[in-house]
Design an enzyme around this catalytic site. Structure first.
Site, PDB file in Angstrom:
ATOM      1  N   ASN A 118       0.838  -1.194   0.000  1.00  0.00           N
ATOM      2  CA  ASN A 118       0.000   0.000   0.000  1.00  0.00           C
ATOM      3  C   ASN A 118       0.879   1.252   0.000  1.00  0.00           C
ATOM      4  O   ASN A 118       1.956   1.269   0.570  1.00  0.00           O
ATOM      5  CB  ASN A 118      -0.962  -0.006   1.203  1.00  0.00           C
ATOM      6  CG  ASN A 118      -0.404   0.720   2.407  1.00  0.00           C
ATOM      7  OD1 ASN A 118      -0.455   1.954   2.481  1.00  0.00           O
ATOM      8  ND2 ASN A 118       0.156  -0.029   3.350  1.00  0.00           N
ATOM      9  N   PHE A 122      -1.795   8.111   4.295  1.00  0.00           N
ATOM     10  CA  PHE A 122      -2.588   8.676   5.404  1.00  0.00           C
ATOM     11  C   PHE A 122      -3.863   9.361   4.892  1.00  0.00           C
ATOM     12  O   PHE A 122      -4.190  10.485   5.291  1.00  0.00           O
ATOM     13  CB  PHE A 122      -1.777   9.681   6.233  1.00  0.00           C
ATOM     14  CG  PHE A 122      -0.663   9.107   7.057  1.00  0.00           C
ATOM     15  CD1 PHE A 122      -0.498   7.741   7.216  1.00  0.00           C
ATOM     16  CD2 PHE A 122       0.233   9.955   7.708  1.00  0.00           C
ATOM     17  CE1 PHE A 122       0.537   7.219   7.997  1.00  0.00           C
ATOM     18  CE2 PHE A 122       1.272   9.447   8.488  1.00  0.00           C
ATOM     19  CZ  PHE A 122       1.423   8.083   8.635  1.00  0.00           C
ATOM     20  N   SER A 183       5.624   5.059   8.705  1.00  0.00           N
ATOM     21  CA  SER A 183       5.010   4.751   7.411  1.00  0.00           C
ATOM     22  C   SER A 183       5.960   5.183   6.296  1.00  0.00           C
ATOM     23  O   SER A 183       6.512   6.285   6.352  1.00  0.00           O
ATOM     24  CB  SER A 183       3.684   5.483   7.255  1.00  0.00           C
ATOM     25  OG  SER A 183       3.236   5.397   5.915  1.00  0.00           O
ATOM     26  N   ASN A 185       5.017   5.962   3.360  1.00  0.00           N
ATOM     27  CA  ASN A 185       4.205   6.585   2.313  1.00  0.00           C
ATOM     28  C   ASN A 185       3.962   8.081   2.486  1.00  0.00           C
ATOM     29  O   ASN A 185       3.218   8.682   1.723  1.00  0.00           O
ATOM     30  CB  ASN A 185       2.862   5.848   2.209  1.00  0.00           C
ATOM     31  CG  ASN A 185       3.061   4.380   1.884  1.00  0.00           C
ATOM     32  OD1 ASN A 185       3.873   4.033   1.036  1.00  0.00           O
ATOM     33  ND2 ASN A 185       2.352   3.516   2.593  1.00  0.00           N
ATOM     34  N   THR A 186       4.567   8.684   3.511  1.00  0.00           N
ATOM     35  CA  THR A 186       4.554  10.133   3.674  1.00  0.00           C
ATOM     36  C   THR A 186       6.000  10.603   3.544  1.00  0.00           C
ATOM     37  O   THR A 186       6.857  10.130   4.298  1.00  0.00           O
ATOM     38  CB  THR A 186       3.972  10.545   5.041  1.00  0.00           C
ATOM     39  OG1 THR A 186       2.583  10.187   5.078  1.00  0.00           O
ATOM     40  CG2 THR A 186       4.081  12.048   5.263  1.00  0.00           C
ATOM     41  N   LYS A 225       5.372   3.457  16.963  1.00  0.00           N
ATOM     42  CA  LYS A 225       5.434   2.376  15.969  1.00  0.00           C
ATOM     43  C   LYS A 225       6.683   2.569  15.116  1.00  0.00           C
ATOM     44  O   LYS A 225       6.875   3.630  14.520  1.00  0.00           O
ATOM     45  CB  LYS A 225       4.175   2.389  15.090  1.00  0.00           C
ATOM     46  CG  LYS A 225       4.079   1.181  14.165  1.00  0.00           C
ATOM     47  CD  LYS A 225       2.696   1.090  13.540  1.00  0.00           C
ATOM     48  CE  LYS A 225       2.503  -0.240  12.830  1.00  0.00           C
ATOM     49  NZ  LYS A 225       1.132  -0.404  12.346  1.00  0.00           N
ATOM     50  N   SER A 253       6.332  -4.389  13.894  1.00  0.00           N
ATOM     51  CA  SER A 253       6.817  -3.204  13.214  1.00  0.00           C
ATOM     52  C   SER A 253       5.794  -2.771  12.170  1.00  0.00           C
ATOM     53  O   SER A 253       4.809  -3.459  11.933  1.00  0.00           O
ATOM     54  CB  SER A 253       8.151  -3.523  12.524  1.00  0.00           C
ATOM     55  OG  SER A 253       7.940  -4.486  11.495  1.00  0.00           O
ATOM     56  N   ASN A 254       6.108  -1.663  11.517  1.00  0.00           N
ATOM     57  CA  ASN A 254       5.297  -1.173  10.401  1.00  0.00           C
ATOM     58  C   ASN A 254       5.623  -1.965   9.135  1.00  0.00           C
ATOM     59  O   ASN A 254       6.339  -2.958   9.190  1.00  0.00           O
ATOM     60  CB  ASN A 254       5.585   0.332  10.206  1.00  0.00           C
ATOM     61  CG  ASN A 254       4.368   1.090   9.690  1.00  0.00           C
ATOM     62  OD1 ASN A 254       3.629   0.608   8.834  1.00  0.00           O
ATOM     63  ND2 ASN A 254       4.153   2.291  10.201  1.00  0.00           N
ATOM     64  N   THR A 255       5.118  -1.501   8.010  1.00  0.00           N
ATOM     65  CA  THR A 255       5.369  -2.172   6.728  1.00  0.00           C
ATOM     66  C   THR A 255       6.819  -1.986   6.290  1.00  0.00           C
ATOM     67  O   THR A 255       7.519  -1.104   6.787  1.00  0.00           O
ATOM     68  CB  THR A 255       4.432  -1.620   5.635  1.00  0.00           C
ATOM     69  OG1 THR A 255       4.615  -0.190   5.559  1.00  0.00           O
ATOM     70  CG2 THR A 255       2.983  -1.930   5.956  1.00  0.00           C
TER      71      THR A 255
END
Length: 364
Positions: A118, A122, A183, A185-186, A225, A253-255
């Site tokens: 993904n 956000f 994340s 993705n930011t 996280k 953990s995160n992705t």
């Protein structure tokens, strides 16, 4: 079986994000029909037993298996998801202002790898909208964590103010908070995980938590996280900073940005990878964090949990609680109860009378 044989084939023929919105919207609306919640609890609920109940962060978790952030970004489906066997759940990631996220398409299934990619970015309706939804809940059978982030347009220099705004807006309605700095993705968000940026951010976050505790007459916990894409040295410094900040725990953990061993054509898509490929790496991180902190900083294990054994491995490595996400998409709501029961079976097989005795057992 109902999910696997009926709903999953239908949903997996749809665009992943459209299917996601349909499920969350359906869960949100469906529970208003009399008898729906009771039917869901009967089909998917977990009977709470003293040996599987965890007391942590001043809260009682009826099962160690929770739902990770990302599925219910706007707290639209809390009652329905609460009835799906979870011991707790995260909502969000939420940002102070609503934002649309990254361009479509931004969610991809990799069935042959039991994974998802993904790059949502956000996308959410903002902190005020979430506060309204959480305020209107008539009951709260499980603890609800609010996962908070910064808006894309906010620079890292001003990031702390976004986290503070989320805490101020949602303090009364969250059971605990999770600071998302991991994340992929930011843009530049992961830079907040390191050095002085992390230290300063957590100092300001903890300051706001203390102000809110004083104003509201109740203290609440905040966790951090972290990402799996760090080397041992980076992880050690990160954990030292997190432990020194006074936060209550972390989620590992995160992705991941790694694409090692993937076979599906969507492996080349940009974004964070979740699911089976993350199983081993997230467990390694849990183990390292537990060793470094001597088990004094509670860990929620997340990443590639598809079975009771996957979850139990993370508990024995040092997780007090675990979270699922991708397996819920692939296996459906039956997976929650199955994982819970499998953990209990393994715990009893190993001679433990309470889940807490299994936490970090591999280190003892």
């Amino acid at each position: 079986m109902l999910y696997r044989n009926v709903f999953k084939p239908m949903l997996f023929r749809m665009d992943p994000e459209k299917a996601h919105h349909m499920v969350i919207g359906g869960l949100g609306a469906g529970v208003r029909i009399p008898g729906t919640l009771a039917a869901m609890k009967s089909m998917y609920g977990v009977t709470s037993t003293p040996d599987m109940t965890t007391e942590l962060f001043g809260l009682s978790f009826p099962s160690p298996v929770g739902l990770a952030a990302g599925l219910d970004k706007n707290a639209q489906a809390v009652p329905g998801l609460s009835a799906s066997g979870f011991g707790f759940m995260e909502v969000g990631t939420v940002t102070p202002k609503a934002q649309s996220g990254n361009e479509l398409p931004r969610l991809f299934r990799l069935p042959s790898d039991e994974a998802l990619v993904n790059r949502m970015g956000f996308n959410n309706e903002g902190a005020a909208a979430m506060a309204g939804r959480l305020r209107s809940l008539s009951s709260r059978p499980i603890p609800i964590a609010v996962n908070i982030g910064k808006n894309k347009v906010t620079s890292n220099a001003d990031a702390a103010s976004d986290y503070e705004t989320c805490i101020r807006t949602l303090y009364r309605y969250a059971d605990f908070f999770v600071v998302n700095i991991s994340s992929p993705n930011t843009p530049d968000l992961r830079n907040l995980q390191h050095g002085d940026e992390l230290k300063d951010l957590l100092r300001q976050v903890m300051g706001e938590m203390k102000r809110q505790a004083k104003q509201n007459g109740m203290s609440k916990s905040v966790l951090v996280k972290i990402a799996p894409d760090v080397n041992d040295n980076e992880l050690e410094h990160m954990v030292d900073t997190i432990a020194a900040s006074g936060v209550a725990g972390l989620i590992a953990s995160n992705t991941t940005l790694s694409r090692d061993g993937l076979t599906h054509q969507h492996a080349s898509e940009a974004g964070g990878l979740s699911g089976r490929p993350l199983t081993k790496r997230s467990t390694e991180i849990i183990s390292q964090v537990y060793r470094q902190t001597e088990g004094k900083l509670p860990i929620i294990g997340c990443g590639g949990i598809f079975s009771g054994q996957d979850a139990y491995d993370k508990i024995r490595a040092g997780s007090s609680l675990v979270e699922i996400y991708t397996s819920f998409i692939y296996e459906g709501p039956e997976v929650t109860r199955k994982i819970h029961m499998d953990i209990r079976e393994r715990m009893q097989r190993d001679g433990f009378t309470h889940i807490s005795q299994a936490v970090g057992a591999d280190h003892h």
